[in-house]
Design a protein around this motif. Structure first.
Motif, PDB file in Angstrom:
ATOM      1  N   ALA A 140      -6.564  11.360 -14.681  1.00  0.00           N
ATOM      2  CA  ALA A 140      -5.495  10.961 -14.329  1.00  0.00           C
ATOM      3  C   ALA A 140      -6.129   9.883 -13.069  1.00  0.00           C
ATOM      4  O   ALA A 140      -5.334   8.835 -13.388  1.00  0.00           O
ATOM      5  N   ARG A 141      -7.258   9.653 -12.371  1.00  0.00           N
ATOM      6  CA  ARG A 141      -7.564   7.995 -11.862  1.00  0.00           C
ATOM      7  C   ARG A 141      -7.447   7.573 -13.186  1.00  0.00           C
ATOM      8  O   ARG A 141      -7.101   6.331 -12.832  1.00  0.00           O
ATOM      9  N   MET A 142      -7.879   7.291 -13.969  1.00  0.00           N
ATOM     10  CA  MET A 142      -8.372   6.317 -15.592  1.00  0.00           C
ATOM     11  C   MET A 142      -6.629   6.079 -15.935  1.00  0.00           C
ATOM     12  O   MET A 142      -6.096   4.504 -15.885  1.00  0.00           O
ATOM     13  N   ILE A 143      -5.327   6.811 -15.940  1.00  0.00           N
ATOM     14  CA  ILE A 143      -4.088   7.049 -15.829  1.00  0.00           C
ATOM     15  C   ILE A 143      -3.930   5.951 -14.693  1.00  0.00           C
ATOM     16  O   ILE A 143      -3.213   4.844 -15.203  1.00  0.00           O
ATOM     17  N   ALA A 144      -3.950   5.941 -13.209  1.00  0.00           N
ATOM     18  CA  ALA A 144      -3.390   5.505 -12.768  1.00  0.00           C
ATOM     19  C   ALA A 144      -4.484   3.639 -12.233  1.00  0.00           C
ATOM     20  O   ALA A 144      -3.422   2.705 -12.267  1.00  0.00           O
ATOM     21  N   ASP A 145      -5.135   3.800 -13.229  1.00  0.00           N
ATOM     22  CA  ASP A 145      -5.493   2.614 -12.720  1.00  0.00           C
ATOM     23  C   ASP A 145      -5.256   1.739 -14.035  1.00  0.00           C
ATOM     24  O   ASP A 145      -5.492   0.057 -13.666  1.00  0.00           O
ATOM     25  N   ARG A 149      -1.384  -2.357 -11.099  1.00  0.00           N
ATOM     26  CA  ARG A 149      -2.366  -2.684 -10.699  1.00  0.00           C
ATOM     27  C   ARG A 149      -3.328  -1.941  -9.489  1.00  0.00           C
ATOM     28  O   ARG A 149      -4.483  -3.075  -9.802  1.00  0.00           O
ATOM     29  N   ASP A 150      -3.189  -1.820  -9.234  1.00  0.00           N
ATOM     30  CA  ASP A 150      -3.665  -1.316  -7.345  1.00  0.00           C
ATOM     31  C   ASP A 150      -4.447   0.261  -7.824  1.00  0.00           C
ATOM     32  O   ASP A 150      -4.941   0.613  -6.443  1.00  0.00           O
ATOM     33  N   GLY A 151      -4.029   0.979  -9.153  1.00  0.00           N
ATOM     34  CA  GLY A 151      -5.034   2.277  -9.086  1.00  0.00           C
ATOM     35  C   GLY A 151      -4.136   3.181  -8.726  1.00  0.00           C
ATOM     36  O   GLY A 151      -2.833   3.443  -8.103  1.00  0.00           O
ATOM     37  N   LEU A 152      -4.788   4.001  -8.279  1.00  0.00           N
ATOM     38  CA  LEU A 152      -4.511   5.276  -6.766  1.00  0.00           C
ATOM     39  C   LEU A 152      -3.839   4.135  -5.464  1.00  0.00           C
ATOM     40  O   LEU A 152      -3.234   5.596  -4.872  1.00  0.00           O
ATOM     41  N   ARG A 153      -4.405   3.557  -4.975  1.00  0.00           N
ATOM     42  CA  ARG A 153      -3.823   2.678  -3.591  1.00  0.00           C
ATOM     43  C   ARG A 153      -2.632   1.930  -4.300  1.00  0.00           C
ATOM     44  O   ARG A 153      -1.408   1.758  -2.969  1.00  0.00           O
ATOM     45  N   SER A 154      -1.753   1.875  -5.367  1.00  0.00           N
ATOM     46  CA  SER A 154      -0.178   1.651  -5.290  1.00  0.00           C
ATOM     47  C   SER A 154       0.584   2.690  -5.010  1.00  0.00           C
ATOM     48  O   SER A 154       0.805   3.576  -4.476  1.00  0.00           O
ATOM     49  N   GLU A 155       1.637   1.471  -4.123  1.00  0.00           N
ATOM     50  CA  GLU A 155       2.679   2.046  -3.547  1.00  0.00           C
ATOM     51  C   GLU A 155       3.556   3.715  -4.543  1.00  0.00           C
ATOM     52  O   GLU A 155       4.156   3.365  -4.156  1.00  0.00           O
ATOM     53  N   LEU A 194       4.467   7.449 -10.322  1.00  0.00           N
ATOM     54  CA  LEU A 194       3.600   8.217 -10.731  1.00  0.00           C
ATOM     55  C   LEU A 194       2.884   9.108  -9.820  1.00  0.00           C
ATOM     56  O   LEU A 194       2.055   8.557  -9.146  1.00  0.00           O
ATOM     57  N   PHE A 195       2.951  10.501 -10.372  1.00  0.00           N
ATOM     58  CA  PHE A 195       3.233  11.993  -9.531  1.00  0.00           C
ATOM     59  C   PHE A 195       1.582  12.538  -9.860  1.00  0.00           C
ATOM     60  O   PHE A 195       1.735  13.488 -10.516  1.00  0.00           O
ATOM     61  N   ILE A 196       0.597  12.570  -9.106  1.00  0.00           N
ATOM     62  CA  ILE A 196      -0.285  14.024  -9.416  1.00  0.00           C
ATOM     63  C   ILE A 196      -0.430  14.822  -8.529  1.00  0.00           C
ATOM     64  O   ILE A 196      -0.865  15.116  -7.164  1.00  0.00           O
ATOM     65  N   PHE A 197      -0.141  16.672  -8.699  1.00  0.00           N
ATOM     66  CA  PHE A 197      -0.333  16.961  -8.185  1.00  0.00           C
ATOM     67  C   PHE A 197      -1.907  17.987  -8.696  1.00  0.00           C
ATOM     68  O   PHE A 197      -2.589  18.921  -9.878  1.00  0.00           O
ATOM     69  N   ASP A 198      -2.877  18.265  -8.152  1.00  0.00           N
ATOM     70  CA  ASP A 198      -3.895  18.264  -8.273  1.00  0.00           C
ATOM     71  C   ASP A 198      -3.860  19.917  -7.351  1.00  0.00           C
ATOM     72  O   ASP A 198      -3.612  20.199  -6.359  1.00  0.00           O
ATOM     73  N   GLU A 199      -4.775  20.790  -8.118  1.00  0.00           N
ATOM     74  CA  GLU A 199      -5.077  22.546  -7.877  1.00  0.00           C
ATOM     75  C   GLU A 199      -3.298  22.718  -7.934  1.00  0.00           C
ATOM     76  O   GLU A 199      -2.879  23.292  -7.573  1.00  0.00           O
ATOM     77  N   ALA A 200      -2.295  22.430  -9.002  1.00  0.00           N
ATOM     78  CA  ALA A 200      -1.611  22.800  -9.314  1.00  0.00           C
ATOM     79  C   ALA A 200      -1.013  24.059  -9.456  1.00  0.00           C
ATOM     80  O   ALA A 200      -0.234  24.587  -8.860  1.00  0.00           O
TER      81      ALA A 200
END
Length: 359
Positions: A140-145, A149-155, A194-200
């Motif tokens: 999931a982090r790879m996809i965001a990165d 441009r700013d990976g998981l920190r992107s707005e 991009l929306f990531i739901f951990d422990e879905a």
């Protein structure tokens, strides 16, 4: 023909001037910021030799380029916050994700195909399943990165952790309002979100049903188009059947690489439908087949964990030997009790265990 006033004529050449500077101003990674201080006579980083801008001029150029690039004119993706670096994603999956031949193939094909579709019918919804430590969060982090441009920190990216963001079942109605508001505001701000739901698996079914319209086949909801969005659901549900299938192949003397998506997915879907763990399995997302791909993450063997240990040493630029790698692997717990084939924690805690070898 009417002629533009001199000031407007000069302004008309601004886009050409800015984009002719190429990566200096925009590029795939967005506007470059020149440092505030530089040694006398030194060129700003990224400025070709021969350019010499006073500090004030650099400031104006920076402001101007940021303004112009905010329109996405210089970026291949049309939005300087978005990179969509599929080549980088493919390389990362190939080199850094170990023991997951199915996940590598499915995720790359799904993401690439979605991004290359001019008018997708719906948002992309991927559900990652497997034991803890097998790579779900890692991917999931790879996809965001690589997509932003700013990976998981992107707005453009939002991460939700079930027990952290939605801890109290009695507040589900409030959480539903907040979640729908965040999804809507993010998509209005960034069309490709991009929306990531951990422990879905721990999400209340009401929360999953609240976002169901955004994943469904609608052209728009309240005049907002969600079809360019990506939803990732990370879950431990299905881990047992995935592990059992992998173990059965090993006991039969067959390589894990022989496991096909078609064979494993039907077992995974069956376990999800029969699951009594949380609301994910009983949400409308599953009942109405709105998840595009169920991505299985296989349990990791000794050889895969060893590669994770090597990567951890390399990431910290630490020297290592084969004996050191083997020693870290021996510190991990392997199951089942008889075969001791799979790491009970996957590659989790590997990066911390190498501290044992530091002076």
């Amino acid at each position: 023909a009417r002629r533009l006033p001199p000031a407007m004529a000069r302004g008309a050449g601004l886009p050409l001037l800015l984009c002719s500077l190429g990566p200096l101003l925009c590029g795939a990674a967005g506007p470059s910021r020149a440092p505030r201080e530089a040694e006398p006579g030194a060129a700003a980083p990224g400025v070709p030799l021969g350019w010499s801008l006073p500090l004030v001029g650099q400031d104006y150029l920076e402001i101007l380029s940021s303004w112009y690039c905010s329109f996405g004119k210089c970026c291949k993706t049309g939005d300087c916050r978005i990179a969509n670096n599929i080549t980088g994603l493919e390389l990362d999956l190939s080199r850094r994700l170990h023991g997951q031949h199915l996940a590598k193939d499915v995720i790359l094909r799904a993401v690439q195909g979605f991004l290359e579709t001019t008018r997708p019918e719906k948002a992309l919804a991927l559900s990652f399943h497997g034991w803890s430590g097998t790579g779900k969060n890692f991917v999931a982090r790879m996809i965001a990165d690589h997509l932003y441009r700013d990976g998981l920190r992107s707005e453009c990216v939002k991460v939700f952790i079930s027990l952290f963001h939605f801890p109290h079942p009695k507040y589900v109605d409030l959480y539903k309002v907040q979640l729908k508001k965040q999804v809507s505001e993010t998509v209005q701000l960034c069309k490709q979100s991009l929306f990531i739901f951990d422990e879905a698996e721990k999400l209340h079914s009401g929360l999953l049903d609240a976002i169901k319209p955004y994943v469904d086949h609608y052209d728009s909801i309240n005049e907002v188009d969600y079809r360019r969005s990506i939803f990732l659901f990370l879950s431990n549900i299905g881990g047992n059947i995935i592990n059992q299938v992998t173990l059965d192949f090993w006991r039969a003397g067959r390589a894990r690489e022989e496991i096909t998506m078609e064979y494993l997915e039907q077992h995974l879907r069956l376990e999800l439908l029969e699951s009594t763990d949380g609301g994910f399995a009983h949400s409308h997302l599953l009942e109405e087949n709105l998840i595009d791909f169920f991505v299985p993450f296989l349990p990791l063997e000794n050889r895969h964990v060893k590669l994770c240990v090597r990567d951890a040493f390399l990431a910290r630029s630490l020297p290592y030997t084969e004996e050191m790698l083997d020693e870290v692997v021996r510190m991990m717990v392997f199951v089942p009790k008889e075969e001791k084939l799979f790491s009970a924690q996957g590659c989790k805690s590997v990066s911390h265990r190498i501290n044992y070898f530091l002076p």
